[in-house]
Design an enzyme around this catalytic site. Structure first.
Site, PDB file in Angstrom:
ATOM      1  N   GLU A   1       1.427  -1.353  -0.218  1.00 58.93           N
ATOM      2  CA  GLU A   1       0.133  -0.244  -0.222  1.00 58.93           C
ATOM      3  C   GLU A   1       1.360   0.889   0.277  1.00 58.93           C
ATOM      4  O   GLU A   1       1.755   1.404   0.537  1.00 58.93           O
ATOM      5  CB  GLU A   1      -0.921   0.054   1.545  1.00 58.93           C
ATOM      6  CG  GLU A   1      -2.054  -0.769   1.320  1.00 58.93           C
ATOM      7  CD  GLU A   1      -2.596  -1.329   2.701  1.00 58.93           C
ATOM      8  OE1 GLU A   1      -2.289  -0.940   3.522  1.00 58.93           O
ATOM      9  OE2 GLU A   1      -3.361  -3.292   2.206  1.00 58.93           O
TER      10      GLU A   1
ATOM     11  N   PHE B   1      -1.218  -5.064  11.544  1.00 54.99           N
ATOM     12  CA  PHE B   1      -1.868  -5.359   9.512  1.00 54.99           C
ATOM     13  C   PHE B   1      -1.711  -6.276   9.261  1.00 54.99           C
ATOM     14  O   PHE B   1      -1.772  -6.811   8.274  1.00 54.99           O
ATOM     15  CB  PHE B   1      -1.516  -4.232   8.581  1.00 54.99           C
ATOM     16  CG  PHE B   1      -1.687  -2.283   8.989  1.00 54.99           C
ATOM     17  CD1 PHE B   1      -2.485  -2.590  10.112  1.00 54.99           C
ATOM     18  CD2 PHE B   1      -1.706  -1.613   8.581  1.00 54.99           C
ATOM     19  CE1 PHE B   1      -2.483  -1.047  10.246  1.00 54.99           C
ATOM     20  CE2 PHE B   1      -1.336   0.099   8.843  1.00 54.99           C
ATOM     21  CZ  PHE B   1      -1.985   0.128   9.769  1.00 54.99           C
TER      22      PHE B   1
ATOM     23  N   HIS C   1      -0.601  -0.051  16.082  1.00 52.05           N
ATOM     24  CA  HIS C   1      -0.254   0.405  15.344  1.00 52.05           C
ATOM     25  C   HIS C   1       1.205   0.414  15.918  1.00 52.05           C
ATOM     26  O   HIS C   1       2.085   0.793  15.725  1.00 52.05           O
ATOM     27  CB  HIS C   1      -0.012   1.542  14.913  1.00 52.05           C
ATOM     28  CG  HIS C   1      -1.049   1.859  14.159  1.00 52.05           C
ATOM     29  ND1 HIS C   1      -2.513   2.398  13.938  1.00 52.05           N
ATOM     30  CD2 HIS C   1      -0.994   2.184  12.616  1.00 52.05           C
ATOM     31  CE1 HIS C   1      -2.961   1.943  13.104  1.00 52.05           C
ATOM     32  NE2 HIS C   1      -2.569   2.823  11.942  1.00 52.05           N
TER      33      HIS C   1
ATOM     34  N   GLU D   1      -4.863  -6.108   2.760  1.00 51.09           N
ATOM     35  CA  GLU D   1      -3.929  -7.750   2.778  1.00 51.09           C
ATOM     36  C   GLU D   1      -4.209  -9.153   2.926  1.00 51.09           C
ATOM     37  O   GLU D   1      -2.922 -10.082   2.725  1.00 51.09           O
ATOM     38  CB  GLU D   1      -3.597  -6.872   4.695  1.00 51.09           C
ATOM     39  CG  GLU D   1      -2.858  -5.569   4.993  1.00 51.09           C
ATOM     40  CD  GLU D   1      -3.985  -4.429   4.927  1.00 51.09           C
ATOM     41  OE1 GLU D   1      -5.395  -4.700   4.778  1.00 51.09           O
ATOM     42  OE2 GLU D   1      -3.673  -3.049   5.021  1.00 51.09           O
TER      43      GLU D   1
ATOM     44  N   PHE E   1       2.726  -1.149   8.744  1.00 52.18           N
ATOM     45  CA  PHE E   1       2.414  -1.792   9.966  1.00 52.18           C
ATOM     46  C   PHE E   1       1.500  -3.206  10.760  1.00 52.18           C
ATOM     47  O   PHE E   1       0.938  -3.871  10.100  1.00 52.18           O
ATOM     48  CB  PHE E   1       1.273  -0.764  11.231  1.00 52.18           C
ATOM     49  CG  PHE E   1       1.900   1.288  10.969  1.00 52.18           C
ATOM     50  CD1 PHE E   1       2.821   1.137  12.156  1.00 52.18           C
ATOM     51  CD2 PHE E   1       1.635   1.493  10.346  1.00 52.18           C
ATOM     52  CE1 PHE E   1       3.537   2.490  12.196  1.00 52.18           C
ATOM     53  CE2 PHE E   1       1.680   2.876  10.369  1.00 52.18           C
ATOM     54  CZ  PHE E   1       2.690   3.813  11.478  1.00 52.18           C
TER      55      PHE E   1
END
Ligand SMILES: Cc1ncc(C[n+]2csc(CCOP(=O)(O)OP(=O)(O)O)c2C)c(N)n1
Lengths: 327, 330
Positions: free
Chosen positions: A29, A84, A127, A58, A81
């Site tokens: 991304e 994810f 995160h 993802e 991150f």
């Protein structure tokens, strides 16, 4: 030699490897815009065929990494991150980690997944996870955790050339501190720990971003005549157990510093291995410095309170030194 | 110009007949093996759905890629996988196609472009999209086909794959085998709308086809594979069929009540794709009953030899149970 930040070192590694091997395709991304800077310039240099911005999906992109690798490509898949990675977990845990094994080694899967892992930047709980223990437990995934710009470059290049799925975890909490990066081409092989600082009194194994506070602590204790040996595993799968055990046999004391939550942290695994293989050499209980079993809080003071700190490492070292007399 | 299935040379039709029969006879053997307690793990049979794998794979060669499902024996055999080594795998033997490390739900042969069956419902869709990306970069006209069930169509990854494959014009054919059941749930109870319609919002052509008619499947796949090879992007095919055996063999041993009507099962057995192709061949005077009989004998012979091979194959050496985890172990 020149001083560079880890992100710059990674960016160089990506440029060099994509130049060297035209079979490499990189996607993720916003890799063109590059949120962190590691993929900056690649789209311009290598074009939209080999460098692709994906939608936010993802599950698909991690699975596509596996399919493209199975079909003969060398793949770099940017997961942004670490948290994810959970969204893409089927492809990582069920496909990437198992396809080669299930098919009796019929194929290799040369995939490098890149993700930022860990806390320290007030990115809050979704995160900031340090995801390496989860990945290491999958079995079929190698896990690289560099602590310096120079290692980041050499390890990333080695990861890309490796024929297995590798997770390259860039520590969020390391900060942007620059370091010397050699000008000539080099690789840092996976599975070789580095003794960052030699010492006789206590072994501190520090993983990834934890190397820096461990070294600070070791410097501070030097004034008191306490010699701390700091070991940076650099990769946790494969793990250079020999270097760790060799040091523990020398010092008789072990502190493991890991930015993971305490339960099933990688520190727990290293502690278990040391207890199993070097029990006779131990003169004090092994101590682990980890994150308590909570999510990572947002406010800087709260976050600092849960992440391993120089103070907590020092406390752990002092506690091990209370046992068994000095050598 | 697209070719027309009904104009196919009779050799082509006989080849499809033979391949469907091979799948059927291998799986009937597996059903008997399972009933006799000879199989170590679960098996999901494809009986009645053979026309889909065969009608699609007829357009593919070894260099094209397929991904498959937990119900994957038919795809493996249709794509040219070796029945003897597949059976040995399902029996858990060393000379199985995956050395006994995969079993029924993971039969794969990369040398034949078979990325493999998959134990995760929907798991093959992203892999096929990735293989299609590799094929596109290779630029040599290869395609990737994902077979998946109606149940898998409810995984979000289908929408993700349609989106990316359409954006990037990937040479991907998505083949949904709608056999009426998502495990034990009738499809309509867990699926809104028509699956084929899910292609439309992405600008992807969707083709609905009678999955028990191998010529109709051949026709739909012909259009989709040509489109993919020409660089025009993905197609979604929804093949309507029916699972006449259980979801998993021996399901009667744990199900407390039936989840479907026996009359419905019987009705679908009359639409069996294999006799259906035979009737077509007779009706159009493309084959004599003796010819089909000769094919049946030949296939039965192949299956008997495959079974003999698999039964006599040695068990894997437990000393090697840690297998081939890494290509570059340290
Ligand atoms: C991710 C995942 N969820 C659930 C299952 C359990 N399961 C195995 S097969 C199946 C039904 C799949 O239905 P469908 O995709 O229509 O394929 P069919 O069995 O009808 O061929 C389920 C729920 C699984 N294997 N994987």
């Amino acid at each position: 030699m020149a001083r560079k930040r880890m992100i710059q070192a990674m960016n160089e590694a990506l440029h060099e490897e994509m130049e060297r091997d035209p079979s490499i395709v990189l996607f993720g991304e916003d890799v063109k815009a590059s949120l962190f800077g590691d993929t900056k310039g690649l789209w311009k240099r290598f074009g939209p065929e080999r460098v692709r911005d994906t939608p936010i999906c993802e599950t698909l992109i991690a699975g596509m990494a596996v399919g493209a690798a199975a079909a003969g490509r060398r793949v770099i898949c940017h997961m942004m991150f670490g948290n994810f990675v959970y969204t893409g977990m089927d492809a990582i845990a069920n496909q990437a980690a198992k396809l080669r094994f299930m098919t009796n080694g019929q194929i290799k899967l040369p995939i490098t997944f890149i993700a930022v892992s860990g806390g320290g930047r007030s990115a809050a709980a979704q995160h900031s996870d340090a995801i390496h223990p989860v990945l290491a437990n999958l079995g079929g995934i190698k896990v690289v955790m560099p602590s310096s710009p120079a290692d980041a470059k050499g390890l990333l290049k080695a990861a890309i050339r490796d024929d297995d799925p590798v997770f390259f975890l860039q520590a969020a909490g390391r900060g942007g501190e620059p370091g010397e990066v050699p000008a000539d081409e080099y690789l840092v092989p996976l599975g070789e720990a580095c003794v960052r600082r030699p010492g006789r009194d206590v072994t501190v194994v520090a993983i990834g971003s934890m190397v820096r506070p461990a070294l600070k602590c070791a410097e501070a204790l030097e004034g008191e005549g306490i010699e701390v040996e700091v070991i940076d595993p650099r990769t946790i799968v494969p793990l250079d157990l020999d270097t760790i055990l060799g040091s523990v046999r020398k010092t008789g004391r072990l502190v493991v510093v890991d930015e993971a939550r305490d339960t099933c942290s990688f520190a727990s695994h290293i502690a278990a291995l040391a207890a199993e293989h070097a029990f006779d050499a131990l003169r004090a209980p092994i101590r682990r410095v980890t994150v308590p079993d909570c999510a990572i809080p947002f406010a800087p003071v709260l976050e600092r309170a849960v992440l391993p700190s120089v103070e907590r490492i020092e406390e752990a070292i002092r506690r091990t030194l209370k046992h068994g007399g000095r050598s | 110009m697209n070719a027309i299935a009904t104009n196919l040379p009779r050799e082509e039709l006989l080849a499809m007949y033979e391949r469907m029969l091979l799948i059927r006879l291998v799986e009937e053997q597996l059903a008997r093996d399972c009933a006799a307690g000879k199989l170590p793990g679960p098996v999901h049979l494809y009986v009645g759905e053979e026309a889909i794998a065969v009608g699609v794979c007829r357009h593919l060669d070894d260099r094209d890629w397929i991904t498959s499902t937990h119900r994957g024996h038919g795809h493996f055999l249709a794509k040219g996988g070796d029945p003897a080594r597949m059976l040995a795998e399902i029996y858990g033997r060393a000379s199985g196609i995956c050395g006994g490390f995969g079993g029924s739900m993971h039969v794969a042969d990369f040398s034949k472009g078979i990325i493999g069956a998959n134990g995760v419902v929907g798991g093959g869709i992203a892999l096929a999209a990735g293989a299609a990306l590799a094929a596109q970069l290779d630029g040599d006209g290869r395609v990737a086909v994902a077979f998946f069930g109606d149940g898998a169509a409810n995984q979000g990854v289908l929408a993700e794959a349609l989106n990316v494959a359409a954006l990037w014009k990937l040479p991907l054919v998505l083949v949904c085998e709608n056999n009426g059941f998502s495990e034990f749930s009738p499809t309509a109870t867990v699926t809104s709308g028509r699956i084929v319609e899910r292609a439309r919002p992405f600008g992807v052509p969707g083709i609905e086809v009678d999955g028990n008619d191998v010529l109709a499947v051949w026709q739909a796949a012909h259009v989709a594979v040509r489109r993919a090879r020409a660089g025009e992007g993905p197609t979604l095919i929804e093949a309507l069929t029916y699972r006449t055996r259980g979801h998993v063999e021996y399901e009667v041993t744990f199900l407390s009540e039936p989840y479907r009507d026996e009359a419905e099962v019987e009705a679908w057995k009359h639409k069996d794709p294999i006799p259906r192709l035979a009737s077509y061949l007779f009706e159009h005077e493309l084959a004599h009953p003796e010819e089909l009989h000769a094919i049946e004998e030949r296939v039965a012979q192949i299956v008997a030899e495959a079974v003999r091979f698999a039964e006599n194959a040695p068990e894997p050496d437990p000393a090697g149970a840690r297998g081939h985890m890494f290509a570059n172990p340290r």
